[in-house]
Design a protein around this motif. Structure first.
Motif, short mmCIF file in Angstrom:
data_model
loop_
_atom_site.label_atom_id
_atom_site.label_comp_id
_atom_site.label_asym_id
_atom_site.label_seq_id
_atom_site.Cartn_x
_atom_site.Cartn_y
_atom_site.Cartn_z
N GLU A 195 2.47 6.44 -2.42
CA GLU A 195 3.51 7.32 -2.96
C GLU A 195 3.20 7.70 -4.41
O GLU A 195 3.39 8.84 -4.82
CB GLU A 195 4.87 6.64 -2.88
CG GLU A 195 5.39 6.49 -1.47
CD GLU A 195 6.62 5.60 -1.39
OE1 GLU A 195 7.06 5.08 -2.43
OE2 GLU A 195 7.13 5.42 -0.27
N TYR A 241 0.82 -1.21 0.00
CA TYR A 241 0.00 0.00 0.00
C TYR A 241 0.86 1.26 0.00
O TYR A 241 0.49 2.26 -0.62
CB TYR A 241 -0.92 -0.01 1.23
CG TYR A 241 -1.77 1.22 1.34
CD1 TYR A 241 -2.87 1.41 0.50
CD2 TYR A 241 -1.48 2.21 2.27
CE1 TYR A 241 -3.64 2.54 0.60
CE2 TYR A 241 -2.25 3.34 2.37
CZ TYR A 241 -3.34 3.51 1.53
OH TYR A 241 -4.10 4.63 1.62
N GLN A 242 2.00 1.23 0.66
CA GLN A 242 2.88 2.39 0.74
C GLN A 242 3.31 2.83 -0.67
O GLN A 242 3.34 4.03 -0.97
CB GLN A 242 4.11 2.07 1.60
CG GLN A 242 5.11 3.20 1.70
CD GLN A 242 4.56 4.40 2.44
OE1 GLN A 242 3.76 4.26 3.36
NE2 GLN A 242 4.98 5.59 2.05
N LYS A 243 3.62 1.88 -1.53
CA LYS A 243 4.05 2.21 -2.90
C LYS A 243 2.92 2.87 -3.68
O LYS A 243 3.13 3.82 -4.43
CB LYS A 243 4.54 0.96 -3.63
CG LYS A 243 5.73 0.30 -2.98
CD LYS A 243 6.94 1.16 -3.12
CE LYS A 243 8.15 0.43 -2.53
NZ LYS A 243 9.32 1.25 -2.48
#
Length: 134
Positions: free
Chosen positions: A114, A109-111
């Protein structure tokens, strides 16, 4: 005075009888339901007529993030560093551009967050997420 329950005739009744109030409220409600359509039809407004150009379909740009980190912009491989500049070019040509973002299910999810941030900072105002029916 009012009659008591235990036979004490001299004591006044301490409860309010709400049955007549409910009857009156129900009658008012029925009258309002019947009268509401009449009032709605009575408010006829003659609106001005104008001709406006038909809205063209916005340009849709597809952005795909694969599980191995590859990034495709309209099926063309793109480096993450160059993505913001390319999206700014799209916004310069068509301000109403829509970016449809698709990501592999294995991407953290972080990618994706971003990538959404990069899209927003490049001036794109409309972002759609590509999904698949289960």
């Amino acid at each position: 005075m009012a009659g008591g329950l235990l036979g004490d005739e001299d004591q006044p009744l301490s409860e309010i009888n709400v049955v007549p109030l409910v009857d009156v409220m129900l009658v008012l409600l029925v009258m309002f339901i019947i009268a509401a359509p009449v009032f709605a039809q009575a408010l006829g407004v003659d609106l001005p007529r104008v001709e406006a150009p038909a809205d063209a379909e916005p340009t849709v740009v597809t952005l795909v993030l694969h599980g191995d980190g590859r990034l495709l912009l309209d099926d063309v491989p793109v480096q993450r560093e160059a993505l913001a500049g390319l999206l700014e070019e799209y916004v310069g040509k068509e301000p109403r551009v829509v970016v449809r973002l698709g990501a592999d299910a294995s991407v953290p999810y972080q990618k994706v967050a971003e990538l959404v941030s990069v899209v927003q900072h490049s001036g794109v105002e409309r972002l759609a997420f590509a999904t698949r029916n289960p």
